[in-house]
Design a protein around this motif. Structure first.
Motif, mmCIF file in Angstrom:
data_model
loop_
_atom_site.group_PDB
_atom_site.id
_atom_site.type_symbol
_atom_site.label_atom_id
_atom_site.label_comp_id
_atom_site.label_asym_id
_atom_site.label_seq_id
_atom_site.Cartn_x
_atom_site.Cartn_y
_atom_site.Cartn_z
ATOM 1 N N ILE A 198 -8.014 -6.188 4.612
ATOM 2 C CA ILE A 198 -7.973 -5.871 3.332
ATOM 3 C C ILE A 198 -8.951 -6.287 2.629
ATOM 4 O O ILE A 198 -9.521 -5.821 1.523
ATOM 5 C CB ILE A 198 -6.538 -6.428 2.798
ATOM 6 C CG1 ILE A 198 -5.315 -5.555 3.283
ATOM 7 C CG2 ILE A 198 -6.623 -6.300 1.095
ATOM 8 C CD1 ILE A 198 -5.268 -4.181 2.924
ATOM 9 N N MET B 84 -5.978 -1.495 -4.501
ATOM 10 C CA MET B 84 -5.427 -1.215 -3.244
ATOM 11 C C MET B 84 -5.380 0.223 -2.843
ATOM 12 O O MET B 84 -4.984 1.019 -3.728
ATOM 13 C CB MET B 84 -3.904 -1.791 -3.436
ATOM 14 C CG MET B 84 -3.038 -1.622 -2.283
ATOM 15 S SD MET B 84 -3.667 -2.630 -0.949
ATOM 16 C CE MET B 84 -3.682 -4.358 -1.638
ATOM 17 N N CYS C 290 1.443 -7.906 -1.728
ATOM 18 C CA CYS C 290 0.548 -7.560 -0.719
ATOM 19 C C CYS C 290 -0.777 -8.050 -1.098
ATOM 20 O O CYS C 290 -1.412 -7.665 -1.907
ATOM 21 C CB CYS C 290 0.554 -5.994 -0.378
ATOM 22 S SG CYS C 290 -0.553 -5.627 0.964
ATOM 23 N N GLN D 107 -1.657 -9.646 -4.612
ATOM 24 C CA GLN D 107 -2.038 -8.799 -5.964
ATOM 25 C C GLN D 107 -1.462 -9.230 -7.278
ATOM 26 O O GLN D 107 -1.974 -9.193 -8.374
ATOM 27 C CB GLN D 107 -1.855 -7.432 -5.620
ATOM 28 C CG GLN D 107 -2.431 -6.568 -4.636
ATOM 29 C CD GLN D 107 -1.788 -5.267 -4.587
ATOM 30 O OE1 GLN D 107 -2.328 -4.421 -5.376
ATOM 31 N NE2 GLN D 107 -0.958 -4.955 -3.552
ATOM 32 N N ARG E 28 -2.228 0.828 -10.160
ATOM 33 C CA ARG E 28 -3.141 0.535 -9.210
ATOM 34 C C ARG E 28 -4.343 0.681 -9.569
ATOM 35 O O ARG E 28 -4.844 1.493 -10.296
ATOM 36 C CB ARG E 28 -2.766 1.436 -7.973
ATOM 37 C CG ARG E 28 -1.244 1.073 -7.260
ATOM 38 C CD ARG E 28 -1.016 1.873 -6.203
ATOM 39 N NE ARG E 28 0.646 1.736 -5.894
ATOM 40 C CZ ARG E 28 0.912 0.617 -5.146
ATOM 41 N NH1 ARG E 28 -0.106 0.021 -4.543
ATOM 42 N NH2 ARG E 28 2.077 0.442 -4.821
ATOM 43 N N PRO F 253 0.823 -1.304 -0.045
ATOM 44 C CA PRO F 253 -0.090 0.062 0.017
ATOM 45 C C PRO F 253 0.915 1.243 -0.187
ATOM 46 O O PRO F 253 1.845 1.297 0.767
ATOM 47 C CB PRO F 253 -0.828 -0.082 1.279
ATOM 48 C CG PRO F 253 -0.732 -1.446 1.402
ATOM 49 C CD PRO F 253 0.341 -2.097 1.032
#
Length: 358
Positions: free
Chosen positions: A265, A74, A105, A108, A71, A47
């Motif tokens: 998340i 996220m 993370c 992804q 992105r 992030p």
């Protein structure tokens, strides 16, 4: 230290004194000399907020060519994202797959095929990576992650409530769903504020709770819904998508005045609870903050995630998920506790507690 890494260091020192991020500063200084990632392409999907730049500083100092994914979902700070080219950080276009290391993370980038392997930051990404055919170092399996998830996330939840105007918390009923690292942090800070606390989990955690905290099993639907509807606020912290799906009386919950929040998340409430009914549209509540986790709580985790990249340089690693090496964590913790702020100097008490946590 190369020019791009130095620019990040100079920029961040305008916001954080050295004692707020000693581990990343030391990591960058050490790697500027040894250049352990020289010539390697590293994709980092963490992030993206201001304190994330300290992570990139160390990777750049190590000689890596650093990329971030383009992105979509996220959470990230758009202003910080716009600054990345100024620091020599590149955006990886969709479909690009020529990386040596992926620092991921929430899985992804699990479909990428790095030559050396992955390092996963969170627990939520592990089920995906358990099926991989490459080495995966799971930062969340280490002791250091408790600093961020127990202290940092717990503190930021209440900072976010405060920002929304919820400042009078003493005596109010809070239900914490999930009693892992994040849940324990939420309970820790809720007790400091004099809240009346219940914990819900799929496992029997009653024996692990302080005597002033009640427990309800998530699988006891009647008891769970009664507790939810009598709470002032419910916050989920299970790390599992759809953790409460088909557990709640959705109509009653939606119509009730109870605040709903999520600190994971993933969407832990499930599709039957609409996004508008949960604070921050089901995204982690602390992501409404300019700094979702304070630098002093997250910087050691960021340094550990970076250090996992070096572990992936080890020849003949097995193609499975692995925890970080204990000696790597110990070195980072030593820096944090000897050079960090007063809060960090007491980390050994936190890390010695609840060693059974998942």
């Amino acid at each position: 230290m190369n020019a791009n890494a130095q620019r990040i260091k100079d920029y961040l020192l305008g916001f954080y004194p050295p004692e707020e991020w000693p581990t990343l500063l030391q990591q960058a200084d050490d790697w500027a000399v040894t250049q352990p990632l020289a010539g390697l392409r590293v994709l980092d999907a963490s992030p993206l907020f201001r304190n994330s730049l300290g992570k990139f500083m160390a990777l750049l100092a190590a000689g890596a060519e650093v990329y971030v994914p383009r992105r979509t979902t996220m959470p990230h700070d758009a202003a910080i994202s716009a600054m990345l080219p100024d620091f020599g950080i590149k955006t990886a276009e969709k479909g690009r797959d020529d990386f040596d290391i992926v620092l991921d993370c929430a899985a992804q980038c699990a479909r990428r095929t790095p030559t050396l392997g992955y390092a996963e930051l969170t627990r939520s990404g592990v089920p995906v990576y358990e099926r991989t055919r490459r080495p995966v170092i799971v930062a969340d399996d280490g002791r250091i992650k408790r600093v961020e998830t127990t202290l940092g996330t717990g503190e930021s939840f209440f900072r976010a409530l405060n920002q929304l105007g919820y400042t009078e918390l003493e005596g109010r009923r809070l239900l914490v769903v999930g009693y892992g690292k994040v849940g324990r942090g939420l309970v820790h800070y809720a007790r400091k504020r004099g809240m009346r606390i219940m914990v819900a989990d799929v496992e029997d955690k009653a024996g692990e709770l302080p005597g002033d905290i009640g427990f309800v099993n998530v699988n006891d639907r009647e008891d769970l819904n009664d507790t939810v509807l009598h709470a002032w606020c419910v916050v989920t912290a299970t790390g599992r998508i759809n953790a409460l799906h088909n557990k709640l009386d959705e109509r009653a919950v939606i119509a009730s005045p109870v605040l709903l929040a999520n600190m994971g998340i993933e969407d832990e409430y499930g599709t039957k609870i609409p996004p508008h009914r949960v604070l921050n549209n089901k995204k982690p509540l602390n992501f409404i903050l300019d700094e979702p986790t304070r630098m002093c709580f997250i910087e050691t985790t960021l340094a550990l995630h970076n250090a996992c990249a070096l572990e992936l340089l080890t020849p003949d690693l097995p193609n499975r998920c692995m925890p970080p090496a204990p000696d790597v964590e110990e070195r980072l913790l030593q820096i944090a506790t000897t050079r960090g702020t007063g809060e960090l100097k007491h980390l050994h008490l936190l890390l010695a507690d609840a060693s059974h946590e998942k």
